[in-house]
Design an enzyme around this catalytic site. Sequence first.
Site, PDB file in Angstrom:
ATOM      1  N   ASP A  20       0.831  -1.204   0.000  1.00 28.84           N
ATOM      2  CA  ASP A  20       0.000   0.000   0.000  1.00 28.84           C
ATOM      3  C   ASP A  20       0.873   1.265   0.000  1.00 28.84           C
ATOM      4  O   ASP A  20       1.846   1.350   0.748  1.00 28.84           O
ATOM      5  CB  ASP A  20      -0.867  -0.039   1.275  1.00 28.84           C
ATOM      6  CG  ASP A  20      -1.954   1.003   1.293  1.00 28.84           C
ATOM      7  OD1 ASP A  20      -2.821   0.956   0.406  1.00 28.84           O
ATOM      8  OD2 ASP A  20      -1.943   1.865   2.197  1.00 28.84           O
TER       9      ASP A  20
ATOM     10  N   GLU B  96       1.721  -0.630  -4.992  1.00 29.08           N
ATOM     11  CA  GLU B  96       0.667   0.339  -5.269  1.00 29.08           C
ATOM     12  C   GLU B  96       1.349   1.698  -5.187  1.00 29.08           C
ATOM     13  O   GLU B  96       1.535   2.257  -4.121  1.00 29.08           O
ATOM     14  CB  GLU B  96      -0.467   0.263  -4.250  1.00 29.08           C
ATOM     15  CG  GLU B  96      -1.642   1.117  -4.665  1.00 29.08           C
ATOM     16  CD  GLU B  96      -2.132   2.125  -3.636  1.00 29.08           C
ATOM     17  OE1 GLU B  96      -3.210   2.698  -3.842  1.00 29.08           O
ATOM     18  OE2 GLU B  96      -1.455   2.372  -2.625  1.00 29.08           O
TER      19      GLU B  96
END
Length: 552
Positions: A215, A277
Site C-alpha cells: 500500500d 501500489e
Amino acid sequence: MQQTPSGHPVTGWWTEASIYQIYPRSFADSDGDGVGDLPGITARLDHLVELGVDAVWLSPFYPSPQADAGYDVADYRDVDPLFGTLADADKLIAEARSRGLRVIVDLVPNHTSSAHRWFQAALSAAPGSAERSRYIFRDGLGPTGDQPPNDWQSVFGGPAWTRTVDPDGQPGQWYLHLFDTGQPDLNWDNPEVHAEFLDVLRFWLDRGVDGFRVDVAHGLVKQADLADWQEPQEILSGNEVDKPRPPMWDQEGVHEIYRQWRQLLDSYPGERVLVAEAWVEPAERLARYVRPDEMHQAFNFEYLLAAWTAPAQYAVITRSLEATDSVGAPTTWVLSNHDVVRHASRLGLPVGTARPNGIGIGDPQPDAALGLRRARAATLLMLALPGSAYLYQGEELGLPEHTTLPDEARQDPTWARSGHTQRGRDGCRVPIPWEADAPSYGFGPSDASWLPQPPLWAEYALDRQRDVPGSTYELYRTALRLRRAHGLGRGTLEWLSSGDEVLTFRNGELTVLTNFGATPVPVPAGAELLASSAPLHDDGTVPTDVTVWVRA
Ligand code: NOJ
C-alpha cells in the site's frame, strides 16, 4: 525462458497471471452481520476457479478500527474478529492452494492505525522519546504552536497534521497523517520500523502467502525537511518533468526498503511476489520500483486512467510495455479497484473525464449502457495484452458503480474530510450480488449489507449470468480461458494498425481489434472469430466500442 523484447529474462507465476482482487468486506458474508468475512471467501473460492483466474489479492483483514476500511491496521499479525480468526486465514490460504489459486495479502507500511500499540505508546510518551520517533511528530508553528508544522494536506481532504493532547490535558505536538487522522504515518528513518516490517513479512510468508500488495509504496519516505508544498494534495505523484517532485511522494529512499524486502522474499522457497501500489508518473519513474532487485510488479494506474480513444490507448500500452521492458519487469494492467469508479460506469462518462472521486446523487450520471459496452470492449482488449491483469471483484458481472448511494450511508473518510465535496469510494465497494432472488442478493444469509445494495443488483447477479451466452460473466470466462490456452500473458504484442479509430495488434496466433470509431470495420479476411465483446453487425463488421479476438 521467457524474455522481454530486449532480452531480459522474466520469470515467476505473476508475470502472466490474472489476479482477482477480493475486498473482504464486500465479497461474501458467512454470518449475516452485513460485512463480508474470510469464511465467506473460502466458501466462494470455487467461483474463482470457474472464472479462471490464477490468484487472489485480499485487501486488509487485520484488526482495525476501520477508519479507512481496514487500511488503518492496529495489529499486522492477526485477523479482525469482523472478518474471522487467524485459523480462518490459514484455512483460506490452504483451500486456495488446494485449488491451484495463489494468495497475495495487503501490506500497509506507510501508516498504522492510531489504535496500534506503537501509536498509543507514542501518545503517552514525551516529545523526543523513542516511542514518538516511530512516527512523525513535530512541534506546531506560531507562538503557541497552534499552527501545523507545514502546509501538507491529507489525500482525503483537510490538513495532514493533527495536534495531540498531552497526558496533562495541555495541547501537545502534531503528528503527520497523509490519509485519515486515524492513520499516523510511520517514520521510515527509524531502523525499528524496518525491523518490524521485515518481521511482519516473515509472519505471513511463514503462513504460506504467495506475496504482498504494498500500500502507498511511493509514500514511505518523506523529504527530510518536510518542506511546504503549495499544491493541492493528490495521491498521484504528479511528476511532470518541469515540476519539482512533491516532498511526500516517490522519494529516493523508498527503493532501499524494497531491496531489503526483496532479499527476504528471495530467501523463501517458492515464488513470492511484491506488487507496488505506487501512484507514480511517468511510466519510466514507476519502472524504478520494479528494477531487478526491487519489487516484481507495480500497478499500472496510467493505463487505468487513460481515455477511451484509440490514440490514448495506443500510447499508454506502448509506453507501459517500453517502460517495464527497460528494467526487465512484466507489465501489468488494471481497469478497476476499490479506490476508483468502476470501469463499467467510468467509461460511461464523457470521454476524457478526469478521474472522478466518486459519483453521487446530484452528480452527472454515467450512461450505463454505453459504460458497460465500453467496459466489455476494454476488458477484452486488456486480457489480450502480454503481462498480468488485475481484476476487481464484481467486474466479471459488469457491475456498475453505485452512483445514487444515499450520502448518509457513506463510510469513506473522504466524504467527511473533504467537507462533503468529494463523494469518495463507497460506490465501488458495495457488496456484490450472487443470487438475484436471495436476501442481500446472496452476499450473506441475511438482508444485512454494510452499504446498501441498489435494487438493480438483481439483474447483475451471478446466477442470472452463469451459462447465459453473451453475459458479461461468460465473456470473462471465455476470455480468461483463451488467454490461458493461448499463453497471451507471456506473449508479445505486435501492432498491426494504430489509427485514430481502430487499434489492431497480434499476440501469438491471435489478432485483436478494437473499434473506437463510429464506422463499422471488417474483421480481418478469413479469420475465425474466437471472442467478441458484443455481437457483430449482420454483415460481419465490428461495431463501435467493440473488441474482437480472431485467429487469422
Ligand atoms: C491505498 C488504498 O488502496 C486505499 O484504499 C487507502 O485508503 C490508502 N491507500 C491509504 O491506506
